[in-house]
Design a protein around this motif. Structure first.
Motif, PDB file in Angstrom:
ATOM      1  N   VAL A 163       0.841  -1.202   0.000  1.00 53.12           N
ATOM      2  CA  VAL A 163       0.000   0.000   0.000  1.00 53.12           C
ATOM      3  C   VAL A 163       0.870   1.244   0.000  1.00 53.12           C
ATOM      4  N   GLU A 164       0.658   2.094  -1.000  1.00 51.13           N
ATOM      5  CA  GLU A 164       1.403   3.349  -1.149  1.00 51.13           C
ATOM      6  C   GLU A 164       0.836   4.452  -0.257  1.00 51.13           C
ATOM      7  N   GLU A 165      -0.494   4.499  -0.148  1.00 50.12           N
ATOM      8  CA  GLU A 165      -1.146   5.565   0.609  1.00 50.12           C
ATOM      9  C   GLU A 165      -2.393   5.017   1.285  1.00 50.12           C
ATOM     10  N   ALA A 166      -2.626   5.442   2.516  1.00 53.45           N
ATOM     11  CA  ALA A 166      -3.829   5.089   3.266  1.00 53.45           C
ATOM     12  C   ALA A 166      -4.230   6.313   4.078  1.00 53.45           C
ATOM     13  N   ARG A 167      -5.423   6.830   3.807  1.00 54.29           N
ATOM     14  CA  ARG A 167      -5.879   7.985   4.578  1.00 54.29           C
ATOM     15  C   ARG A 167      -7.391   8.129   4.496  1.00 54.29           C
ATOM     16  N   PHE A 168      -7.914   8.931   5.409  1.00 55.04           N
ATOM     17  CA  PHE A 168      -9.346   9.191   5.452  1.00 55.04           C
ATOM     18  C   PHE A 168      -9.686  10.382   4.564  1.00 55.04           C
ATOM     19  N   PHE A 169     -10.852  10.305   3.912  1.00 55.54           N
ATOM     20  CA  PHE A 169     -11.364  11.365   3.061  1.00 55.54           C
ATOM     21  C   PHE A 169     -12.792  11.690   3.482  1.00 55.54           C
ATOM     22  N   ALA A 170     -13.135  12.972   3.464  1.00 56.62           N
ATOM     23  CA  ALA A 170     -14.522  13.386   3.683  1.00 56.62           C
ATOM     24  C   ALA A 170     -15.358  12.867   2.513  1.00 56.62           C
ATOM     25  N   LEU A 171     -16.585  12.470   2.784  1.00 51.73           N
ATOM     26  CA  LEU A 171     -17.440  11.926   1.727  1.00 51.73           C
ATOM     27  C   LEU A 171     -17.805  12.967   0.679  1.00 51.73           C
ATOM     28  N   ASP A 172     -17.686  14.238   1.010  1.00 52.36           N
ATOM     29  CA  ASP A 172     -17.952  15.279   0.018  1.00 52.36           C
ATOM     30  C   ASP A 172     -16.664  15.806  -0.614  1.00 52.36           C
ATOM     31  N   ALA A 173     -15.546  15.140  -0.366  1.00 51.38           N
ATOM     32  CA  ALA A 173     -14.256  15.549  -0.933  1.00 51.38           C
ATOM     33  C   ALA A 173     -13.432  14.317  -1.304  1.00 51.38           C
ATOM     34  N   LEU A 174     -14.065  13.394  -2.001  1.00 52.20           N
ATOM     35  CA  LEU A 174     -13.392  12.158  -2.398  1.00 52.20           C
ATOM     36  C   LEU A 174     -12.424  12.428  -3.553  1.00 52.20           C
ATOM     37  N   PRO A 175     -11.352  11.642  -3.640  1.00 46.83           N
ATOM     38  CA  PRO A 175     -10.411  11.845  -4.750  1.00 46.83           C
ATOM     39  C   PRO A 175     -11.071  11.511  -6.089  1.00 46.83           C
ATOM     40  N   ALA A 176     -10.614  12.168  -7.134  1.00 51.77           N
ATOM     41  CA  ALA A 176     -11.170  11.956  -8.481  1.00 51.77           C
ATOM     42  C   ALA A 176     -10.835  10.571  -9.019  1.00 51.77           C
ATOM     43  N   THR A 177      -9.819   9.948  -8.475  1.00 50.99           N
ATOM     44  CA  THR A 177      -9.352   8.662  -9.000  1.00 50.99           C
ATOM     45  C   THR A 177      -9.825   7.484  -8.140  1.00 50.99           C
ATOM     46  N   LEU A 178     -11.101   7.478  -7.788  1.00 47.51           N
ATOM     47  CA  LEU A 178     -11.678   6.316  -7.103  1.00 47.51           C
ATOM     48  C   LEU A 178     -11.830   5.179  -8.095  1.00 47.51           C
ATOM     49  N   SER A 179     -11.627   3.952  -7.648  1.00 44.54           N
ATOM     50  CA  SER A 179     -11.939   2.819  -8.519  1.00 44.54           C
ATOM     51  C   SER A 179     -13.450   2.839  -8.762  1.00 44.54           C
ATOM     52  N   PRO A 180     -13.894   2.368  -9.928  1.00 43.96           N
ATOM     53  CA  PRO A 180     -15.333   2.384 -10.206  1.00 43.96           C
ATOM     54  C   PRO A 180     -16.162   1.645  -9.150  1.00 43.96           C
ATOM     55  N   ALA A 181     -15.672   0.500  -8.673  1.00 44.92           N
ATOM     56  CA  ALA A 181     -16.421  -0.255  -7.662  1.00 44.92           C
ATOM     57  C   ALA A 181     -16.489   0.513  -6.344  1.00 44.92           C
ATOM     58  N   THR A 182     -15.408   1.168  -5.951  1.00 45.52           N
ATOM     59  CA  THR A 182     -15.410   1.960  -4.723  1.00 45.52           C
ATOM     60  C   THR A 182     -16.415   3.104  -4.846  1.00 45.52           C
ATOM     61  N   TRP A 183     -16.430   3.762  -5.999  1.00 42.19           N
ATOM     62  CA  TRP A 183     -17.381   4.848  -6.232  1.00 42.19           C
ATOM     63  C   TRP A 183     -18.814   4.333  -6.092  1.00 42.19           C
ATOM     64  N   ARG A 184     -19.106   3.165  -6.696  1.00 46.23           N
ATOM     65  CA  ARG A 184     -20.468   2.613  -6.615  1.00 46.23           C
ATOM     66  C   ARG A 184     -20.851   2.293  -5.178  1.00 46.23           C
ATOM     67  N   ARG A 185     -19.927   1.685  -4.417  1.00 44.48           N
ATOM     68  CA  ARG A 185     -20.255   1.339  -3.030  1.00 44.48           C
ATOM     69  C   ARG A 185     -20.514   2.586  -2.189  1.00 44.48           C
ATOM     70  N   LEU A 186     -19.728   3.635  -2.393  1.00 47.55           N
ATOM     71  CA  LEU A 186     -19.936   4.859  -1.625  1.00 47.55           C
ATOM     72  C   LEU A 186     -21.221   5.573  -2.052  1.00 47.55           C
ATOM     73  N   GLN A 187     -21.564   5.516  -3.327  1.00 45.53           N
ATOM     74  CA  GLN A 187     -22.838   6.077  -3.785  1.00 45.53           C
ATOM     75  C   GLN A 187     -24.013   5.321  -3.155  1.00 45.53           C
ATOM     76  N   GLU A 188     -23.894   4.003  -3.055  1.00 49.90           N
ATOM     77  CA  GLU A 188     -24.922   3.200  -2.379  1.00 49.90           C
ATOM     78  C   GLU A 188     -25.019   3.590  -0.909  1.00 49.90           C
ATOM     79  N   HIS A 189     -23.874   3.747  -0.253  1.00 47.77           N
ATOM     80  CA  HIS A 189     -23.850   4.137   1.156  1.00 47.77           C
ATOM     81  C   HIS A 189     -24.547   5.476   1.367  1.00 47.77           C
ATOM     82  N   LEU A 190     -24.360   6.402   0.443  1.00 48.20           N
ATOM     83  CA  LEU A 190     -24.961   7.732   0.545  1.00 48.20           C
ATOM     84  C   LEU A 190     -26.416   7.766   0.083  1.00 48.20           C
ATOM     85  N   GLY A 191     -26.934   6.620  -0.382  1.00 42.95           N
ATOM     86  CA  GLY A 191     -28.318   6.561  -0.848  1.00 42.95           C
ATOM     87  C   GLY A 191     -28.531   7.171  -2.218  1.00 42.95           C
ATOM     88  N   LYS A 192     -27.470   7.342  -2.981  1.00 40.48           N
ATOM     89  CA  LYS A 192     -27.557   7.950  -4.309  1.00 40.48           C
ATOM     90  C   LYS A 192     -27.618   6.911  -5.430  1.00 40.48           C
TER      91      LYS A 192
END
Length: 153
Positions: free
Chosen positions: A117-146
């Motif tokens: 692992v090169e980097e591990a850190r916490f991100f605010a849900l309204d300030a996620l990095p632009a380079t999320l994996s597609p699956a990670t993006w989908r899971r977080l969208q589900e978590h947010l009810g979107k």
């Protein structure tokens, strides 16, 4: 060292694709007290993409145990309040993988191991990095009810 990890990752991917081996894995949405989510970047493969921590389930361990182990190995964080969220089928990279998704809490400061692992850190849900994996993006969208879960990783 990175070239070796990349070579091993590619070899494992090709072997799983060729032999059509079914695998089991975990991913964990880890939140800190501020409600931020833990994301990691690997040193191999698509090292530009951020993912939820996780990995393979060993033959003798439960998905819950694997979630604790993988989060500790990848980010140095211990988990509290581990809860199952959903189970997904992943056919990416030629795999036939069942992915158990969990949510959990951690008060630990993440530390990347620098090898896997090169980097591990916490991100605010309204300030996620632009380079999320597609699956990670989908899971977080589900978590947010979107987005509604569809069962595919």
């Amino acid at each position: 060292m990175r070239w070796a990890l990349n070579a091993l990752h590619q070899a494992k991917t090709q072997l799983l694709k060729l032999l059509r081996i079914r695998t089991r894995g975990v991913r964990v949405m880890v939140f800190n007290p501020a409600g931020e989510v833990l994301l990691i970047r690997h040193t191999y493969g698509r090292s530009d993409l951020y993912h939820l921590p996780g990995g393979g389930i060993r033959p003798w361990e439960s998905p819950e145990h694997a979630a604790h182990r993988e989060t500790r190995e990848e980010a140095g964080c211990t988990l509290a309040d581990l809860m199952p969220v959903s189970i997904h089928l992943s056919l990416g990279e030629g795999r036939r993988d069942t992915v158990h998704l969990f949510s959990a809490q951690s008060e630990d400061r993440p530390i990347a191991d620098g090898v896997e692992v090169e980097e591990a850190r916490f991100f605010a849900l309204d300030a996620l990095p632009a380079t999320l994996s597609p699956a990670t993006w989908r899971r977080l969208q589900e978590h947010l009810g979107k987005r509604s879960p569809d069962g595919h990783w």
